[in-house]
Design a protein around this motif. Structure first.
Motif, mmCIF file in Angstrom:
data_model
loop_
_atom_site.group_PDB
_atom_site.id
_atom_site.type_symbol
_atom_site.label_atom_id
_atom_site.label_comp_id
_atom_site.label_asym_id
_atom_site.label_seq_id
_atom_site.Cartn_x
_atom_site.Cartn_y
_atom_site.Cartn_z
ATOM 1 N N TYR A 112 0.897 -1.106 0.056
ATOM 2 C CA TYR A 112 -0.016 -0.085 0.016
ATOM 3 C C TYR A 112 0.970 1.292 -0.041
ATOM 4 N N ALA A 113 0.483 2.348 -0.508
ATOM 5 C CA ALA A 113 1.073 3.485 -0.590
ATOM 6 C C ALA A 113 0.790 4.212 0.679
ATOM 7 N N PRO A 114 2.057 5.114 1.294
ATOM 8 C CA PRO A 114 1.863 5.716 2.559
ATOM 9 C C PRO A 114 0.552 6.600 2.402
ATOM 10 N N TYR A 115 0.180 7.095 3.503
ATOM 11 C CA TYR A 115 -0.923 8.168 3.578
ATOM 12 C C TYR A 115 -0.688 9.259 2.838
ATOM 13 N N GLY A 116 -1.510 9.817 2.146
ATOM 14 C CA GLY A 116 -1.545 10.849 1.177
ATOM 15 C C GLY A 116 -1.403 10.426 -0.250
ATOM 16 N N THR B 128 10.081 10.181 -9.266
ATOM 17 C CA THR B 128 9.268 9.144 -9.975
ATOM 18 C C THR B 128 7.713 9.434 -9.792
ATOM 19 N N HIS B 129 7.315 10.298 -9.034
ATOM 20 C CA HIS B 129 5.891 10.750 -9.086
ATOM 21 C C HIS B 129 5.749 12.162 -8.312
ATOM 22 N N GLU B 130 4.515 12.577 -8.421
ATOM 23 C CA GLU B 130 3.993 13.707 -8.072
ATOM 24 C C GLU B 130 4.294 14.028 -6.459
ATOM 25 N N ALA B 131 5.223 15.003 -6.018
ATOM 26 C CA ALA B 131 5.381 15.452 -4.717
ATOM 27 C C ALA B 131 4.334 16.005 -3.999
ATOM 28 N N ILE B 132 4.319 15.778 -2.554
ATOM 29 C CA ILE B 132 3.002 16.355 -1.981
ATOM 30 C C ILE B 132 3.626 17.684 -1.188
ATOM 31 N N VAL B 133 5.022 17.598 -0.835
ATOM 32 C CA VAL B 133 5.575 18.817 -0.014
ATOM 33 C C VAL B 133 7.062 19.192 -1.095
ATOM 34 N N THR B 134 7.276 20.607 -0.907
ATOM 35 C CA THR B 134 8.505 21.081 -1.529
ATOM 36 C C THR B 134 9.656 20.774 -0.677
ATOM 37 N N GLN B 135 10.894 20.771 -1.517
ATOM 38 C CA GLN B 135 12.112 20.718 -0.898
ATOM 39 C C GLN B 135 12.321 21.477 0.348
ATOM 40 N N GLU B 136 11.979 22.838 -0.048
ATOM 41 C CA GLU B 136 12.068 23.755 1.009
ATOM 42 C C GLU B 136 11.402 23.540 2.401
ATOM 43 N N GLU C 269 3.742 21.786 7.322
ATOM 44 C CA GLU C 269 3.838 22.927 7.715
ATOM 45 C C GLU C 269 3.895 23.193 9.210
ATOM 46 N N MET C 270 3.216 22.603 10.011
ATOM 47 C CA MET C 270 2.903 22.721 11.450
ATOM 48 C C MET C 270 4.491 22.220 12.016
ATOM 49 N N ARG C 271 4.866 21.167 11.648
ATOM 50 C CA ARG C 271 6.215 20.836 12.080
ATOM 51 C C ARG C 271 7.477 21.642 11.959
ATOM 52 N N ALA C 272 7.218 22.311 10.387
ATOM 53 C CA ALA C 272 8.216 23.337 10.124
ATOM 54 C C ALA C 272 8.281 24.603 10.928
ATOM 55 N N PRO D 201 3.035 5.683 -6.644
ATOM 56 C CA PRO D 201 2.147 6.478 -5.944
ATOM 57 C C PRO D 201 1.400 7.527 -6.817
ATOM 58 N N VAL D 202 0.170 7.623 -6.424
ATOM 59 C CA VAL D 202 -0.715 8.724 -6.871
ATOM 60 C C VAL D 202 -1.151 9.625 -5.757
ATOM 61 N N VAL D 203 -1.321 10.798 -6.131
ATOM 62 C CA VAL D 203 -1.751 11.533 -4.778
ATOM 63 C C VAL D 203 -3.256 11.420 -4.638
ATOM 64 N N ASP D 204 -3.609 11.355 -3.340
ATOM 65 C CA ASP D 204 -4.949 11.161 -2.840
ATOM 66 C C ASP D 204 -5.238 12.619 -2.200
ATOM 67 N N SER D 205 -5.742 13.642 -2.951
ATOM 68 C CA SER D 205 -6.003 14.696 -2.709
ATOM 69 C C SER D 205 -6.416 15.185 -1.280
ATOM 70 N N GLU D 206 -7.387 14.451 -0.613
ATOM 71 C CA GLU D 206 -7.892 14.652 0.701
ATOM 72 C C GLU D 206 -7.030 14.365 1.656
ATOM 73 N N ALA D 207 -6.325 13.269 1.675
ATOM 74 C CA ALA D 207 -5.353 12.809 2.778
ATOM 75 C C ALA D 207 -3.931 13.890 2.525
ATOM 76 N N ALA D 208 -3.700 14.187 1.293
ATOM 77 C CA ALA D 208 -2.471 15.150 0.891
ATOM 78 C C ALA D 208 -2.492 16.315 1.502
ATOM 79 N N ALA D 209 -3.707 16.910 1.648
ATOM 80 C CA ALA D 209 -3.967 18.287 2.188
ATOM 81 C C ALA D 209 -3.543 18.183 3.948
ATOM 82 N N TYR D 210 -3.713 16.943 4.419
ATOM 83 C CA TYR D 210 -3.349 16.809 5.868
ATOM 84 C C TYR D 210 -1.883 16.515 5.771
#
Length: 242
Positions: free
Chosen positions: A102-106, A222-230, A132-135, A117-126
């Protein structure tokens, strides 16, 4: 193996007088263990052993002279098979073929040839919110508590509710600091596949140990990122400052 242990309990209770196997390799492939059973334990207990393929019958004393050699060969074959399987797994990983069940959450596992992996928009937002909260300096414990207070389903419950993937960890229905840490340290969210992160001690011992990062198989972009390198780097800085 449970059935093996069950049988050995019956042997020790004296209710088994004959054991019949198709061939020696089906009995076991560790030549030391097999030798101990066939040459010491069973003769001591008066148990007859028959291996049909090799024409072994300890009562008639047929085929027994070749048993040690057959057992060594069976173990060698098991070792070679293990090496070949591991080589195929590593080659697939280097080709960017996604191996996880299974792909990871998101993400969800794609249906393309490489199952990327393909982005799951609902979980990807979380997921983005967690990064962002951790950063921003919020601790994993506090992030988990915030998500629990907002009744956001944790990964296992979310997958069960949305995709019907059973949550086998029935006692885990809350976010935890551990789950948050696993997310903010997973490079999959950068669009990279990092596979073969663990290995077994040996083909005889299935205990898994974590590989050093340089020994893992990395395939980037290899696939669409959910977060940026920054954002990823900011999380690393935050962890280093703790």
């Amino acid at each position: 193996r449970p059935s093996f242990i069950q049988r050995e309990n019956l042997v020790e209770q004296g209710v088994v007088d004959t054991i019949i196997v198709k061939d020696l390799s089906r009995f076991g492939r560790n030549y030391l263990d097999v030798g101990n059973y066939l040459e010491i334990k069973y003769p001591t207990l008066g148990v007859r052993f028959i291996a049909i393929q090799e024409n072994v019958d300890t009562l008639k004393e047929t085929g027994t002279e070749m048993m040690p050699f057959n057992n060594i060969f069976n173990e060698w074959y098991a070792a070679q098979t293990s090496k070949k399987i591991r080589a195929v797994i590593e080659a697939n990983a280097k080709e960017g073929i996604y191996r996880c069940t299974y792909a990871p959450y998101g993400y969800i596992k794609g249906d393309d040839e490489k199952r990327l992996p393909v982005v799951d928009s609902e979980a990807a937002a979380y997921v983005r919110r967690i990064f962002e909260m951790r950063a921003s300096g919020i601790s994993p414990n506090r992030i988990a508590q915030t998500f629990n207070d907002e009744n956001i389903l944790p990964p296992a419950d979310y997958k069960e509710a949305k995709f019907g993937i059973p949550n086998t960890r029935k006692t885990h229905h809350l976010w935890s600091a551990t789950a948050i840490k696993q997310i903010v340290t997973n490079p999959t969210y950068l669009g990279h596949l990092v596979q073969m992160r663990t290995t077994n001690v040996s083909y005889k011992n299935k205990k898994q140990i974590k590989r050093d990062p340089e020994d893992m198989v990395w395939v980037c972009n290899t696939h669409e990122a959910i977060v940026t390198q920054e954002l990823w780097d900011k999380c690393r800085e935050m962890e280093a400052s703790v």
